[in-house]
Design a protein around this motif. Structure first.
Motif, PDB file in Angstrom:
ATOM      1  N   MET A   7      32.685 -47.498  38.557  1.00  0.00           N
ATOM      2  CA  MET A   7      33.434 -47.871  37.111  1.00  0.00           C
ATOM      3  C   MET A   7      33.305 -49.106  36.658  1.00  0.00           C
ATOM      4  O   MET A   7      33.308 -49.255  35.526  1.00  0.00           O
ATOM      5  CB  MET A   7      34.840 -47.344  37.314  1.00  0.00           C
ATOM      6  CG  MET A   7      35.143 -45.910  37.585  1.00  0.00           C
ATOM      7  SD  MET A   7      34.673 -44.790  36.118  1.00  0.00           S
ATOM      8  CE  MET A   7      35.607 -45.140  34.889  1.00  0.00           C
ATOM      9  N   THR A  10      30.313 -49.787  34.611  1.00  0.00           N
ATOM     10  CA  THR A  10      30.111 -49.209  33.404  1.00  0.00           C
ATOM     11  C   THR A  10      30.656 -49.879  32.080  1.00  0.00           C
ATOM     12  O   THR A  10      30.273 -49.521  31.101  1.00  0.00           O
ATOM     13  CB  THR A  10      30.372 -47.591  33.480  1.00  0.00           C
ATOM     14  OG1 THR A  10      31.943 -47.876  33.386  1.00  0.00           O
ATOM     15  CG2 THR A  10      30.081 -47.018  34.728  1.00  0.00           C
TER      16      THR A  10
ATOM     17  N   ALA C  35      39.433 -43.409  39.153  1.00  0.00           N
ATOM     18  CA  ALA C  35      38.620 -43.242  38.159  1.00  0.00           C
ATOM     19  C   ALA C  35      39.180 -42.989  36.752  1.00  0.00           C
ATOM     20  O   ALA C  35      38.818 -43.496  35.734  1.00  0.00           O
ATOM     21  CB  ALA C  35      37.670 -42.185  38.234  1.00  0.00           C
ATOM     22  N   ASP C  39      39.143 -45.561  33.642  1.00  0.00           N
ATOM     23  CA  ASP C  39      38.559 -44.819  32.197  1.00  0.00           C
ATOM     24  C   ASP C  39      39.185 -45.011  31.133  1.00  0.00           C
ATOM     25  O   ASP C  39      38.959 -45.508  30.097  1.00  0.00           O
ATOM     26  CB  ASP C  39      38.082 -43.349  32.448  1.00  0.00           C
ATOM     27  CG  ASP C  39      37.110 -42.983  31.313  1.00  0.00           C
ATOM     28  OD1 ASP C  39      36.322 -43.624  31.265  1.00  0.00           O
ATOM     29  OD2 ASP C  39      37.317 -41.643  31.129  1.00  0.00           O
ATOM     30  N   HIS C 111      31.103 -44.727  31.547  1.00  0.00           N
ATOM     31  CA  HIS C 111      32.386 -44.814  32.157  1.00  0.00           C
ATOM     32  C   HIS C 111      32.876 -43.253  32.329  1.00  0.00           C
ATOM     33  O   HIS C 111      33.817 -42.828  33.149  1.00  0.00           O
ATOM     34  CB  HIS C 111      33.323 -45.546  31.806  1.00  0.00           C
ATOM     35  CG  HIS C 111      33.751 -45.771  30.206  1.00  0.00           C
ATOM     36  ND1 HIS C 111      34.715 -44.761  29.656  1.00  0.00           N
ATOM     37  CD2 HIS C 111      33.215 -46.743  29.428  1.00  0.00           C
ATOM     38  CE1 HIS C 111      34.664 -45.214  28.479  1.00  0.00           C
ATOM     39  NE2 HIS C 111      33.785 -46.395  28.183  1.00  0.00           N
ATOM     40  N   VAL C 114      30.951 -40.882  34.745  1.00  0.00           N
ATOM     41  CA  VAL C 114      31.572 -41.387  36.435  1.00  0.00           C
ATOM     42  C   VAL C 114      32.808 -40.716  36.552  1.00  0.00           C
ATOM     43  O   VAL C 114      33.138 -40.027  37.319  1.00  0.00           O
ATOM     44  CB  VAL C 114      31.436 -42.674  36.430  1.00  0.00           C
ATOM     45  CG1 VAL C 114      32.067 -43.014  37.976  1.00  0.00           C
ATOM     46  CG2 VAL C 114      30.113 -43.524  36.341  1.00  0.00           C
ATOM     47  N   CYS C 115      33.625 -40.760  35.373  1.00  0.00           N
ATOM     48  CA  CYS C 115      35.161 -40.249  35.459  1.00  0.00           C
ATOM     49  C   CYS C 115      34.984 -38.625  35.589  1.00  0.00           C
ATOM     50  O   CYS C 115      35.750 -38.098  36.291  1.00  0.00           O
ATOM     51  CB  CYS C 115      35.971 -40.716  34.327  1.00  0.00           C
ATOM     52  SG  CYS C 115      37.780 -40.373  34.642  1.00  0.00           S
ATOM     53  N   GLU C 117      32.619 -36.937  36.676  1.00  0.00           N
ATOM     54  CA  GLU C 117      32.202 -36.463  38.004  1.00  0.00           C
ATOM     55  C   GLU C 117      33.249 -36.493  39.126  1.00  0.00           C
ATOM     56  O   GLU C 117      33.417 -35.612  39.996  1.00  0.00           O
ATOM     57  CB  GLU C 117      31.074 -37.392  38.466  1.00  0.00           C
ATOM     58  CG  GLU C 117      30.175 -37.170  39.552  1.00  0.00           C
ATOM     59  CD  GLU C 117      29.190 -38.085  40.135  1.00  0.00           C
ATOM     60  OE1 GLU C 117      28.492 -38.780  39.434  1.00  0.00           O
ATOM     61  OE2 GLU C 117      29.536 -38.793  41.314  1.00  0.00           O
ATOM     62  N   ALA C 118      34.087 -37.619  38.829  1.00  0.00           N
ATOM     63  CA  ALA C 118      35.256 -37.761  39.917  1.00  0.00           C
ATOM     64  C   ALA C 118      36.232 -36.414  39.633  1.00  0.00           C
ATOM     65  O   ALA C 118      36.900 -35.988  40.737  1.00  0.00           O
ATOM     66  CB  ALA C 118      35.869 -38.984  39.766  1.00  0.00           C
TER      67      ALA C 118
END
Lengths: 134, 134, 134, 134
Positions: A7, A10, C35, C39, C111, C114-115, C117-118
Motif C-alpha cells: 500500500m 502505491t 489495507a 486505502d 492502491h 491492492v485493497c 485483493e486484500a
C-alpha cells in the motif's frame, strides 16, 4: 511483501520517512495487537490464571493501544508531532511493560514467550520511528 | 447516572483519582469517538466533500485514539504514568486539532459544530485528568 | 510463519478447526483491515475525491468489522455459532462489497487494486471458515 | 440529549429508520462496550478470578463486537442488509450470552449486575433495530 508495504508503494505519503521503516512499524503493530489478543485468551485458559492477572491486564491495554496506533499510522494523516509522538511513546511504553511481564512467564508458557517477542519487536519499531521523525 | 459512573461505584479502583472526574473522562471519550464517526459520515455526504478532507482525516484519527483511550481508562489497569500520560496527551492533542478544524466548518455544517463541542469537552476532560494525576 | 500461526501452536484451542485455516483467516482479517485503513487515506488524497466517497465509506466499515472479527477470532473464546457465524457472514459481506467497489477503481488507482485483493482474500478466508465450522 | 441524537438531527440519513430508535441503539452499544471493558477489569480484580474466566471471555468479545457495531451504525453508510443484519444479529447474540453470564454473578458482584443490565438493554435495542429494518 506485506500489504502495508504494498500500500505504501502505491501512493505519495505525507509522513516523510522511509517506506521500509514505516511498513515495518505498521506490521509490528498489527502483529503485536494480534499476539496480545491471543495471549490474553491463552492466559485465561491456564490453570494458574490468578498468577496471570497482571499479564492479562497488560495484554489488553497493549492490544488496544497497538490497534489504534496501527490504524493512525496506516492512514498517515498529515504528520502532527503533538499527536504522533506521544501516541508512539505510549505504545512503546506499554509494549515494554507487557513484554517484561510476558517474559516472566516465558519459560512456563510458550504463548507468553511468543507474545514477549512480538512486544519487543513492536517497541523497537516504535522507538525507531520516533528516532526517525525527530 | 452514566454506566461509567455506575461501574466505578461498584469496585475499588487502582487509579487514585476522583470517581466523578474519571467517569466524566470516560463519557467524554466515548461521546467524542461517536461524534467523530458520525461527523466523518456526514462530511462524506456533503457536496463540498473536497473541502472536508482535512476534517475527515482528523475525525478518523480522533475516533480511533478516543476509542482506545476510553477502553484503557475504563479498565483502569494499575496506573502506569509512562503509558497513561502520553496516551492522554495524544488524545488531548488530536481533540484540539480536530476541534479546531470542525469549528472552521461549524457555521456551514451543524454536524461539525456538534462534533467540535464534543472534541472541546473531551480535550478539557483529558487535560483535567492529566492535571489530577501529576 | 506469522504470529497468528505461532500463537496457535502454543496452546490447545476450543475452536475445533484446522490451525492452518484459522491462522490464514486471522492473517487475512488483519491484512484487510490494514489495507482498508490505508486505502481510505489514499482515496482522501486523490483529486477526484468526490468519486471515491462510496469507496471510502465501504473501506471504513470493512476496516472496523475486520478488526473486531480478527480480535474475536484471535481469542477463540468457546465457539458459539450464534455469535461467530453471523459475525463471519457480516465480515464476508462487507469484504465482498468493499472488494467490488475497490475493483471499480483498480485501473485508475493502484492502491484500490491492492485493497481489492486484500478484500477478496479475506472474503474467501471467512467463507472457508464458515464452511469448516458448519 | 446524547451526542448520537444531536448528530442524527444535523444531517439527512440513509438508514430509513426513526432517529430516536437509531440514537438509542448507538447509545446502548457504546454503553455496553464501556460496561464490558470495566467489568473485565473488575472481574480480574476479584479473588475468585478462576470462576470469572467465562465472564471475562464473553465481556471481551462483547466489547469488541459492540464497539465495531457502534462505529458502523454511527456512520450509517448506505444500508446494506447483507452486512448490517448479520452484524446486529452477532451483536444481539453476544449481548445475550454475556448478559446471561453476568447475571449468574450479579448477586455476588455488583459490577456484574450493572454490566448485565447494559447487555440486556443493548440486546433489546439491536433486536428492535433488526425488527424495524426488516
Amino acid at each position: 511483501m506485506s500489504y502495508a508495504r504494498q500500500m505504501l508503494d502505491t501512493y505519495s505519503r505525507t509522513f516523510n520517512v522511509d517506506a521500509d521503516l514505516l511498513a515495518a512499524v505498521i506490521d509490528a503493530l498489527s502483529d503485536c495487537a494480534q499476539a496480545c489478543d491471543a495471549d490474553t485468551a491463552a492466559d485465561l485458559g491456564e490453570q494458574n490464571v490468578t498468577e496471570m492477572v497482571t499479564c492479562i491486564r497488560l495484554c489488553l491495554d497493549c492490544a488496544d493501544i497497538c490497534t489504534a496506533t496501527a490504524r493512525v499510522t496506516s492512514r498517515q494523516t498529515d504528520y502532527d508531532a503533538n499527536v504522533n509522538r506521544p501516541l508512539l511513546e505510549a505504545c512503546a511504553a506499554i509494549c515494554r511493560s507487557c513484554g517484561d511481564e510476558c517474559e516472566r512467564h516465558a519459560r512456563m508458557h510458550e504463548h507468553c514467550r511468543v507474545c514477549a517477542e512480538a512486544c519487543r519487536r513492536c517497541e523497537r519499531a516504535c522507538r525507531e520511528l520516533l528516532g526517525a521523525t525527530q
